[in-house]
Scaffold this active site. Structure first.
Site, short mmCIF file in Angstrom:
data_model
loop_
_atom_site.label_atom_id
_atom_site.label_comp_id
_atom_site.label_asym_id
_atom_site.label_seq_id
_atom_site.Cartn_x
_atom_site.Cartn_y
_atom_site.Cartn_z
N ARG A 262 37.45 40.13 31.62
CA ARG A 262 38.14 39.26 32.60
C ARG A 262 37.05 38.62 33.45
NH1 ARG A 262 40.26 42.61 36.95
NH2 ARG A 262 38.62 41.63 38.15
N HIS A 266 41.09 39.51 39.35
CA HIS A 266 42.33 40.03 38.75
C HIS A 266 43.47 39.02 38.96
CE1 HIS A 266 45.63 42.67 37.75
NE2 HIS A 266 46.15 42.44 38.94
N TYR A 275 33.68 45.07 43.80
CA TYR A 275 33.65 46.27 42.95
C TYR A 275 32.87 46.12 41.64
CZ TYR A 275 37.71 43.84 40.93
OH TYR A 275 38.54 42.90 40.37
C1 LIG Z 1 54.04 50.24 37.05
C2 LIG Z 1 53.02 49.46 37.84
N1 LIG Z 1 52.07 50.13 38.53
C3 LIG Z 1 51.13 49.44 39.24
C4 LIG Z 1 51.17 48.08 39.28
C5 LIG Z 1 50.12 47.31 40.09
N2 LIG Z 1 49.19 46.64 39.17
C6 LIG Z 1 49.27 45.33 38.90
S1 LIG Z 1 48.11 44.81 37.80
C7 LIG Z 1 47.46 46.36 37.67
C8 LIG Z 1 46.27 46.62 36.75
C9 LIG Z 1 46.56 46.31 35.31
O1 LIG Z 1 45.39 46.38 34.54
P1 LIG Z 1 45.38 46.12 32.99
O2 LIG Z 1 46.54 46.79 32.35
O3 LIG Z 1 44.02 46.47 32.50
O4 LIG Z 1 45.65 44.55 32.85
P2 LIG Z 1 44.80 43.30 33.39
O5 LIG Z 1 45.42 42.91 34.72
O6 LIG Z 1 43.39 43.72 33.51
O7 LIG Z 1 45.02 42.20 32.41
C10 LIG Z 1 48.15 47.26 38.48
C11 LIG Z 1 47.82 48.69 38.61
C12 LIG Z 1 52.21 47.42 38.58
N3 LIG Z 1 52.30 46.08 38.55
N4 LIG Z 1 53.11 48.13 37.85
#
Ligand SMILES: Cc1ncc(C[n+]2csc(CCOP(=O)(O)OP(=O)(O)O)c2C)c(N)n1
Length: 368
Positions: A262, A266, A275
């Protein structure tokens, strides 16, 4: 066990499939010697890339100018998305997260619909049945359950399509994802789980999600896992095409781990400089998915400068149109939440609707 082995990076392994190096050289690893791509396919990948990157840049700018509530950039993940989505048949079904703008583009969804969602004027305004592309899912990993269930349904209906479920490295640690692996595995459902391992779940690095490379998890669930260079559109396309075909032929699920990065924040609410170190980003910039296809096309005489110029122009026109359309998106009728969530009303919903209508009418000018 040493501390080193506990913190070892579960990153790219030696069996990671790559067909086009970051320098734009075509390579032919065992099992992939005879894979060929036509000049048209390569040119189309490049066009997809440039257009979706331009959509992404424009959306980021619109957010910065206060026109979108938030934006989740796909910068750096173009090959993972285009390579996989272009491997789909129209009758296959896709379950995305919230960053799959490139996959949405490949399925024919007008990008203004993504902007409407991030502007907060609708809840994802496309009909999933029209595009075989589900609505964006913000609840991490939940769409994998939907994908496994949908694939089981397809199988029972005798349909011969497959399902593709996108999720992230962070999502791999969610119960929903692991439960969907179990169901898909034991029912031999025609679903391909496509993990875009972009190394970060907001500020949490991959090392805090897993001790083994993610693709290796599949074995424990009883189906194959394969790791692919996620910045190499050729490898992603071929690996996904094979996995989808296997699923359609009744051979069950697969897990693909696309190793990518990425490049941006985010979301526009995030500041990654807090970070992660700049050197890491620089290292990945050299593996840019677009640049390697550009070099390959040019070096092999498959395009001329006019080709690059015309795509650049198309991208600029697309961005200008999107901007205009975005600013013209109408505000939604606030009462719409009552008509588009439940299929049928209930006494409580009726009461809440009436209360809300009275509340809106209490403002000068009524619901406006
Ligand atoms: C069930 C849930 N827990 C926490 C969140 C908060 N949250 C939003 S994005 C994220 C990280 C996701 O990371 P990843 O799966 O690696 O996907 P990326 O955003 O890097 O594409 C989190 C913890 C959420 N949206 N849903």
């Amino acid at each position: 066990m040493t501390v080193d082995s506990m913190t070892a990076s579960p990153r790219q392994g030696t069996d990671c499939v790559q067909l086009l190096t970051p320098e734009g050289e075509r390579v032919r690893p065992p099992g992939y010697e005879n894979v060929e791509f036509s000049a048209d396919e390569l040119r189309n990948f490049y066009r997809d890339f440039v257009l979706i990157r331009r959509i992404d840049t424009e959306a980021t700018a619109l957010q910065r100018q206060g026109e979108l509530g938030i934006w989740a950039s796909l910068l750096g993940q173009e090959a993972a998305q285009v390579g996989s989505a272009r491997a789909l048949r129209p009758d296959d079904y896709v379950f995305p997260t919230y960053r799959e703008h490139g996959a949405a583009w490949c399925r024919g969804i007008d990008p203004i619909r993504l902007l409407g969602l991030y502007r907060g004027v609708d809840h994802g305004d496309w009909d999933p049945a029209e595009y075989n592309f589900g609505l964006y899912t913000i609840v991490i990993g939940a769409q994998c359950l939907h994908a496994a269930g949908y694939a089981m349904g397809m199988m029972r209906d005798g349909a011969d399509g497959a399902v593709l479920a996108y999720f992230g490295d962070g999502a791999s640690a969610q119960g929903d994802v692991n439960e969907s692996f179990i169901w898909a595995g034991v029912f031999n459902a025609p679903v391909v789980f496509f993990c875009q391992n972009n190394q970060w779940a907001i500020s949490v690095p991959l090392q805090r999600q897993t001790r083994t490379p993610l693709y290796k998890r599949a074995e424990g669930f009883g189906f194959p896992g394969i790791q692919v260079d996620g910045n190499d559109v050729l490898a992603v396309h071929e690996v996904t095409k094979r996995a989808l075909q296997n699923a359609r032929e009744g051979n069950g699920p697969a897990l693909i781990e696309a190793v990518t990065y990425r490049m941006g924040a985010h979301t526009t609410n995030d500041d990654p400089t807090r970070y992660r170190i700049a050197g890491e980003v620089e290292e990945w910039r050299l593996k840019d998915p677009i640049e390697r296809v550009r070099v390959y096309l040019a070096r092999n005489g498959l395009v001329d400068q006019a080709f690059f110029d015309s795509i650049e122009e198309e991208a600029n026109d697309l961005a200008a149109t999107l901007r205009k359309q975005c600013l013209a998106l109408p505000d939604p009728d606030p009462m719409r939440v009552f008509s588009e969530v439940y299929a049928e009303s209930s006494p409580l919903l009726d009461e809440e609707r009436e209360q809300f209508a009275r509340y809106l009418a209490s403002f000068e000018g009524g619901a406006q």
